[in-house]
Design an enzyme around this catalytic site. Structure first.
Site, short mmCIF file in Angstrom:
data_model
loop_
_atom_site.label_atom_id
_atom_site.label_comp_id
_atom_site.label_asym_id
_atom_site.label_seq_id
_atom_site.Cartn_x
_atom_site.Cartn_y
_atom_site.Cartn_z
N TRP A 62 0.79 -1.23 0.00
CA TRP A 62 0.00 0.00 0.00
C TRP A 62 0.83 1.28 0.00
O TRP A 62 0.30 2.36 -0.25
CB TRP A 62 -0.94 0.05 1.21
CG TRP A 62 -0.30 -0.32 2.53
CD1 TRP A 62 -0.41 -1.51 3.17
CD2 TRP A 62 0.55 0.50 3.35
NE1 TRP A 62 0.32 -1.49 4.34
CE2 TRP A 62 0.91 -0.27 4.48
CE3 TRP A 62 1.03 1.80 3.25
CZ2 TRP A 62 1.75 0.23 5.49
CZ3 TRP A 62 1.87 2.29 4.24
CH2 TRP A 62 2.22 1.51 5.35
N LYS B 261 -2.39 -8.84 -7.35
CA LYS B 261 -3.08 -8.78 -6.07
C LYS B 261 -2.55 -7.55 -5.34
O LYS B 261 -1.52 -7.60 -4.69
CB LYS B 261 -2.82 -10.05 -5.25
CG LYS B 261 -3.92 -10.38 -4.21
CD LYS B 261 -4.20 -9.31 -3.17
CE LYS B 261 -3.10 -9.23 -2.13
NZ LYS B 261 -3.46 -8.23 -1.06
N PRO B 262 -3.25 -6.40 -5.46
CA PRO B 262 -2.77 -5.21 -4.77
C PRO B 262 -3.14 -5.26 -3.29
O PRO B 262 -4.00 -6.05 -2.88
CB PRO B 262 -3.52 -4.08 -5.47
CG PRO B 262 -4.80 -4.71 -5.91
CD PRO B 262 -4.47 -6.15 -6.22
N GLY C 253 7.15 -6.26 -0.21
CA GLY C 253 6.51 -6.22 1.10
C GLY C 253 7.49 -6.51 2.21
O GLY C 253 8.71 -6.30 2.06
N SER C 254 7.00 -7.01 3.29
CA SER C 254 7.84 -7.24 4.47
C SER C 254 8.73 -8.46 4.28
O SER C 254 8.42 -9.37 3.49
CB SER C 254 6.96 -7.44 5.71
OG SER C 254 6.28 -8.69 5.64
N GLU D 38 11.35 -7.74 -3.22
CA GLU D 38 11.93 -6.55 -2.60
C GLU D 38 11.29 -6.40 -1.23
O GLU D 38 10.08 -6.21 -1.09
CB GLU D 38 11.68 -5.29 -3.42
CG GLU D 38 12.45 -4.09 -2.84
CD GLU D 38 11.95 -2.76 -3.33
OE1 GLU D 38 11.56 -1.94 -2.47
OE2 GLU D 38 11.95 -2.55 -4.54
N LEU D 39 12.14 -6.48 -0.19
CA LEU D 39 11.63 -6.61 1.18
C LEU D 39 12.02 -5.39 2.02
O LEU D 39 12.20 -4.31 1.50
CB LEU D 39 12.15 -7.92 1.76
CG LEU D 39 11.89 -9.16 0.87
CD1 LEU D 39 12.49 -10.40 1.49
CD2 LEU D 39 10.41 -9.32 0.59
N CYS E 60 10.42 1.74 1.57
CA CYS E 60 11.41 0.70 1.86
C CYS E 60 12.84 1.22 1.77
O CYS E 60 13.73 0.72 2.45
CB CYS E 60 11.24 -0.48 0.91
SG CYS E 60 9.69 -1.39 1.13
N GLU F 175 12.95 -2.26 11.57
CA GLU F 175 12.40 -1.23 10.69
C GLU F 175 11.14 -0.63 11.31
O GLU F 175 10.21 -1.35 11.68
CB GLU F 175 12.07 -1.85 9.33
CG GLU F 175 11.56 -0.86 8.32
CD GLU F 175 11.24 -1.52 6.98
OE1 GLU F 175 11.43 -0.87 5.94
OE2 GLU F 175 10.80 -2.69 6.97
#
Length: 518
Positions: free
Chosen positions: A157, A181-182, A232-233, A254-255, A288, A386
């Site tokens: 988001w 899938k947003p 995401g995470s 990408e985390l 991020c 984080e």
């Protein structure tokens, strides 16, 4: 709310593009600026994912057979469509994500630039390429690039336009279809971005969207596609990677990050402080690649600290659908609570708040002031976890070596920033930092916006790369076709010992030829 996208009927029109196979529960979506319910979206199911994948599979074969120039022409037109429709894109991104207009505009620029880049380079990257065969003149090897098939994208988001679309563009250019899938909080703006792509000429069946929660719909998506692109995470990324591994499909992830910024002893403290403020507080820290750890040389620490605190206090915090506020709202209650807990934990254990450190309910339910902490120590949560909010911690170091060592003392390795009056020195320091991207005299935009160069993380910050050649080639299968003429690569009628001797001598000779590697 001062935007036409707050109209329920207009949002419902976007939801017509969702894949929904039957009656199901709904998920409430709220507007972060006010906390009011904005709409309800369908809570997708595995049946929706299966239907979406089936539709894409049907369209993808014909799309892959179209010339690359026809596919990239869609991207070329899309760049203009996004720029032309930017007022709508900005409004809806702000409405759902709560970000400032300035931060939303970065997404418009990014998507248009990404479309332009891959529209320009895809033809060359996807062209069949001759390679050196094993026997000069007798072996011809050619590498072809084929699409993976159906690419599944799971996007978060925080940057709901960029991260929903920027991976889809090279995937489509390579001849794939896409199922997206947003994040449930920002489904409508993802649908708008996809609709603009259809307006630019993309076959609508080729790009499907399923709404819903990640644990249910995202997990189903990974089980039904040929490639997964996830942002995401780190926790969720591990689950995606494990599922992709079970299915023997490739993925890029990408985390998270706990990104460092180094201020060297020759840096201009005022200039570095202004740049660091943007690096730390862009998108209210929900980025991020934003900075949370600042390592400042002792020689200029006090001057930098004062300038940085002043810069943080000067940032205009607020909502609204016009340019003006520089820092917007956090997106949701959970993110606000995490930010508050990190700051309170640090203060209880002895850290000092030099700026910010307060919620701002007078502005909206999830606003939090840009915050500067000093005296953060390893037992504090904010030291190495984080925050993903507008919180930055200052650390004093006595040498460049110490700054590099501290920067690398992390499980994460996504983005870093180095500030110095000597760019060559900064670049040399940057090479020694264990991060996928490093910016010199910039916070994050120089590396991120250099779309011709790869972007991604080391360590717990991810696997694979977006942008650059790698950002497109990951969506392809490399196939080698080798044609052998004349001499066979086996003994044939020769005695095996004689054949082995001849081949060994030939290999030695080839190894001595200029430009020929064994």
């Amino acid at each position: 709310m001062d935007t036409e996208w707050a109209d329920a009927d207009r949002l419902a029109g976007l939801r017509d593009d969702l894949v929904v196979t039957g009656d199901r529960a709904s998920i409430s979506v709220e507007a972060p600026y006010t906390g009011d319910e904005l709409a309800e979206i369908p809570a997708g199911t595995e049946a929706d994912i299966e239907a979406a994948v089936e539709r894409v599979e049907t369209a993808q074969e014909a799309w892959a057979e179209r010339p690359v120039e026809e596919r990239t022409a869609v991207l070329d037109r899309y760049a203009d469509r996004v720029l032309d429709a930017q007022a709508d894109v900005l409004d809806l991104a702000q409405l759902e994500a709560g970000k400032s207009r300035r931060d939303a505009f970065e997404e418009v620029l990014d998507v248009a630039a990404t479309a332009d880049h891959y529209a320009t380079v895809a033809d060359d990257l996807l062209a069949s390429e001759g390679r050196r065969g094993v026997l000069p003149g007798l072996t011809k090897a050619t590498v072809h690039r084929h699409p993976k098939g159906v690419v599944g994208i799971i996007s978060p988001w925080n940057y709901p336009v960029t991260l929903a679309i920027s991976d889809a563009l090279p995937a489509l250019a390579a001849g794939n279809g896409v199922v997206l899938k947003p994040a449930e909080q920002t489904t409508h703006v993802a649908l708008l971005a996809r609709r603009l792509l259809v307006d630019a000429g993309l076959p609508p069946e080729l790009f499907q969207v399923v709404s819903g929660e990640g644990e249910r719909v995202g997990a189903a998506l990974v089980d039904h596609v040929d490639y997964v692109a996830f942002t995401g995470s780190t926790r969720a990324g591990r689950e995606v990677a494990a599922a992709a591994g079970r299915n023997l499909v490739d993925c890029s992830l990408e985390l998270g990050g706990k990104n460092p910024l180094l201020v060297l002893d020759d840096a201009d403290p005022e200039k570095a402080a202004r740049g660091a403020a943007r690096a730390c507080y862009a998108n209210a820290g929900q980025l991020c690649i934003s900075t949370e750890r600042l390592y400042v040389h002792d020689d200029i620490y006090d001057e930098f600290r004062d300038a940085f605190v002043a810069a943080a206090r000067d940032l205009r915090l607020g909502g609204g659908f016009s340019y003006g506020p520089e820092v917007g709202s956090l997106q949701n209650e959970a993110q606000l609570r995490k930010t508050v807990e990190h700051v309170e934990d640090a203060v209880e254990k002895g850290a000092d708040v030099l700026a910010g450190g307060r919620e701002r309910p007078d502005l909206g339910p999830y606003f939090y002031e840009p915050t500067v902490l000093e005296g953060v120590t390893p037992e504090m949560t904010a030291f190495d976890e984080e925050t993903f909010g507008p919180v930055a911690s200052l650390y004093r170091v006595d040498s460049t070596e110490a700054a590099i060592e501290r920067a690398n003392d992390s499980e994460y390795g996504l983005n870093a920033s180095v500030w110095t009056s000597d760019p060559e020195r900064g670049a040399a320091v940057g090479q020694r930092i264990d991060c996928g991207t490093v910016n010199v005299n910039e916070g994050y935009a120089a590396a991120w916006a250099s779309i011709d160069a790869p972007m991604g993380g080391m360590g717990d910050s991810g696997v694979g790369r977006r942008h650059g050649d790698e950002g497109l080639l990951r969506f392809t299968e490399a196939q080698t076709v080798a044609v052998q003429r004349g001499l066979r690569i086996d003994p044939g009628p020769l005695p095996q010992a004689l054949w082995a001797k001849a081949m060994s001598g030939g290999l030695r000779l080839l190894g001595r030829l200029p430009g020929w590697a064994r």
